[in-house]
Design an enzyme around this catalytic site. Structure first.
Site, PDB file in Angstrom:
ATOM      1  N   GLY A 148      -1.451  33.960   6.524  1.00 22.13           N
ATOM      2  CA  GLY A 148      -0.074  33.378   5.739  1.00 22.13           C
ATOM      3  C   GLY A 148      -0.884  32.152   7.261  1.00 22.13           C
TER       4      GLY A 148
ATOM      5  CB  THR B 227      -2.075  35.510   0.816  1.00 24.57           C
ATOM      6  OG1 THR B 227      -0.815  35.424   1.101  1.00 24.57           O
ATOM      7  CG2 THR B 227      -2.477  34.632   0.144  1.00 24.57           C
TER       8      THR B 227
ATOM      9  CG  ASN C  89       6.002  36.008   1.616  1.00 25.27           C
ATOM     10  OD1 ASN C  89       5.264  35.566   2.250  1.00 25.27           O
ATOM     11  ND2 ASN C  89       7.055  36.659   2.512  1.00 25.27           N
TER      12      ASN C  89
ATOM     13  NE  ARG D 101       5.155  28.660  -2.111  1.00 25.36           N
ATOM     14  CZ  ARG D 101       5.090  30.056  -1.152  1.00 25.36           C
ATOM     15  NH1 ARG D 101       3.651  31.194  -1.081  1.00 25.36           N
ATOM     16  NH2 ARG D 101       5.176  30.005   0.418  1.00 25.36           N
TER      17      ARG D 101
ATOM     18  CB  SER E 281       0.472  28.677   5.242  1.00 27.03           C
ATOM     19  OG  SER E 281       1.247  28.497   5.825  1.00 27.03           O
TER      20      SER E 281
HETATM   21  N1  GLY Z   1       3.113  33.445   1.648  1.00 29.73           N
HETATM   22  C1  GLY Z   1       2.372  32.742   2.674  1.00 29.73           C
HETATM   23  C2  GLY Z   1       2.336  31.695   2.266  1.00 29.73           C
HETATM   24  O1  GLY Z   1       2.381  31.424   0.855  1.00 29.73           O
HETATM   25  O2  GLY Z   1       1.424  30.867   2.980  1.00 29.73           O
END
Ligand code: GLY
Length: 561
Positions: free
Chosen positions: A463, A370, A390, A97, A442
């Site tokens: 998302g 995503t 994102n 991440r 998420s």
């Molecule tokens: N950017 C979407 C997520 O990480 O859930």
């Protein structure tokens, strides 16, 4: 022998039952499969497997191929999560991440009156988190790879030079975002050109960037020419990422979240993704109900799922964040006692109000960015990977010199507790911005075992709708006896606590059902989100073959042998 015959019979009746019901079967292969958002990427991953590479080798090649073929979400300048299950049953996860730069601070997206300035985290250089993807793939290769790293990078370089053919869906996406990309990236960006379906786009600068990664591994991105170009590009545009930020970035191995549901063992991503905890909460809350008896997308099944989602998403907002920065009561949150108590006020008579679960009135801006890919190799290893910039094309900031879009992952922090992010998700202190902290996600890359054996590899973009799409895909197979492609095709719905609305896939639910939901006090909408998830999954059939589920909502494709 008897057992073999039974397995063969079970597989045949499984398939013929699907055929009789006239449902779409996915690709069926004997040994190995890759399912991703683009055929080019699935092919590249499958070729690696064919050459004798394992699922981890294929992960590296597929991730890089998506960065070229699917710039909408594939990336080397974003981040992601991988959950794996090896052939011997051992499991694990890696977190690559993005994280906040060293110069980030809690109030960086607030004006002098303390109001959130959302555009500052949505678009451009200030919304960029320190990218994790190259650290992720190099770390995976170091621990599990079997083929030389260069051989895994080369196909993406070749693809970038040869070019990628624009699909109809891609043409639409480019058209939709073009003006914003030009506004943010400037009118000298390559994206000023019109791209029609059938055109070929070459990515020469991306190929050069990939060459440096091929030669130097992680240092080819986090140090030297790429790092220096990136840092000065961002600085000129008001960004705060430094060479030190890039050098310090490390992917982290994490223990996945594991839980049982009936006779399934579910393995999913742990914090800083909310995916696994949230999925566990929803599934444990619905487990006491006989969904099979209620029926697929029946009123009762939808009520139970929506009410469990309402409660789980409320918890997500308050408890979850980067585990290296905040204490997360992970075990308590997914314990049976806690979740039984959480559902105690549920009734089939009337919807629970989200106001009663907690506070807030918010708007949602949904998007389908995503990307997810699932891989099973010929040795029995499985990887489930979700990766992201994102937003669609990240923060719409394209670095022409390096050939990629930058992420806007900083928007996944809560800029101010109580104010929603771009997905309408409400955040709390646990997800407040701090230097070097990872923003809550998420993403829910998931692997499911049944009776100790691999059953399914599953995940999706979307998302805040990611968790519910993964949930419904697993339930479609387990509770409603669907095959993989059928489970992926089935209409989906979503509730995320706030706004207190059940989002329905447009045109997929009957007026009668919508009326029944309204009678129970549920507000529904088909307008908030055109697509709820775009699932790419693999199912291990009873006879040992694999069925792919490649989402028809996108250009997703399964390739295998
Ligand atoms: N950017 C979407 C997520 O990480 O859930």
């Amino acid at each position: 022998m008897k057992q073999l015959l039974w397995l063969a019979f079970a597989a045949l009746s499984f398939l013929s039952c699907k055929e009789k019901r006239n449902v779409e079967l996915g690709l069926i292969t004997k040994e190995a499969m890759v399912v991703s958002a683009r055929e080019e990427a699935s092919k590249i991953g499958a070729n690696v497997l064919k050459k004798g590479g394992n699922a981890f080798d294929a992960m590296v090649a597929t991730e890089l191929a998506l960065a070229v073929a699917y710039p909408y979400a594939g990336n080397i300048s974003g981040g992601g999560f991988m959950v794996y299950r090896q052939q011997d049953g051992s499991i694990g996860a890696i977190d690559y991440r993005e994280k906040a730069p060293l110069a980030a601070h809690k109030d960086m997206y607030l004006d002098s009156l303390g109001n959130v300035m959302p555009e500052r985290s949505w678009y451009g250089a200030l919304g960029v988190g320190v990218p994790g993807t190259v650290a992720g793939i190099t770390e995976v290769h170091k621990r599990f790879g079997t083929l030389p790293f260069e051989e895994l990078v080369q196909p993406a370089i070749d693809l970038a030079r040869k070019g990628v053919i624009v699909t109809e869906k891609q043409e639409k996406r480019i058209k939709e975002y073009k003006d914003k990309i030009i506004e943010i990236s400037g009118d000298s960006t390559r994206w000023t050109a019109d791209h029609k379906a059938g055109d070929t786009i070459k990515y020469m600068n991306m190929a050069n960037t990939l060459e440096r990664i091929k030669e130097k591994g992680r240092d080819g991105f986090y140090k030297g020419e790429t790092a220096e170009t990136l840092v000065s590009f961002l600085k000129e545009r008001g960004g705060i990422i430094t060479l030190e930020d890039l050098e310090k970035y490390r992917a982290k191995w994490r223990d996945p979240v594991t839980f049982t549901y009936d006779n399934l063992e579910v393995i999913s991503m742990s914090p800083p993704s909310s995916g696994g905890v949230c999925l566990a909460q929803v599934m444990k809350m619905i487990e006491p109900h006989d969904l099979h008896e209620y029926g697929h997308n029946s009123l009762q099944a939808m009520q139970v799922i929506v009410e469990a989602e309402r409660r789980a998403y409320a918890d997500r907002s308050f408890f979850l964040g980067d585990p290296d920065f905040v204490e997360i009561p992970r075990d308590a949150l997914i314990s049976k006692e806690y979740l039984d108590a959480r559902m105690q006020d549920f009734s089939f008579e009337k919807a629970t109000s989200s106001e009663a679960v907690s506070y807030g009135k918010i708007e949602v801006l949904e998007s389908t960015e995503t990307t997810h890919y699932s891989i099973v190799d010929q040795f029995g290893n499985a990887v489930s990977v979700t990766t992201t910039l994102n937003g669609a094309y990240g923060g719409k900031l394209y670095c022409d010199e390096l050939g990629f879009f930058l992420n806007n992952e900083m928007d996944d922090f809560s800029a101010k507790p109580g104010i929603p992010n771009m997905f309408g998700l409400l955040g709390a202190e646990a997800n407040a911005i701090a230097p070097e902290k990872r923003m809550l996600s998420s993403m829910t890359p998931t692997i499911v075992e049944k009776d100790g054996k691999l059953l399914m590899v599953v995940g999706t973009p979307g998302g805040s709708t990611i968790i519910t799409s993964v949930l419904q895909t697993i339930l479609n197979v387990h509770e409603f006896d669907m095959g993989m492609q059928e489970a992926v095709n089935a209409p989906r719905f979503h509730h995320q606590w706030l706004p207190d609305i059940v989002m329905l896939e447009p045109g997929a639910f009957s007026d009668q059902l919508k009326q029944q939901l309204a009678d129970k006090g549920y507000q529904t909408t088909e307008e908030r989100t055109p697509v709820i998830g775009k699932v790419d999954a693999i199912l291990a059939l009873p006879d040992g073959r694999l069925e792919g589920g490649a989402d028809k909502r996108g250009d997703d494709t399964a390739v295998g042998f």
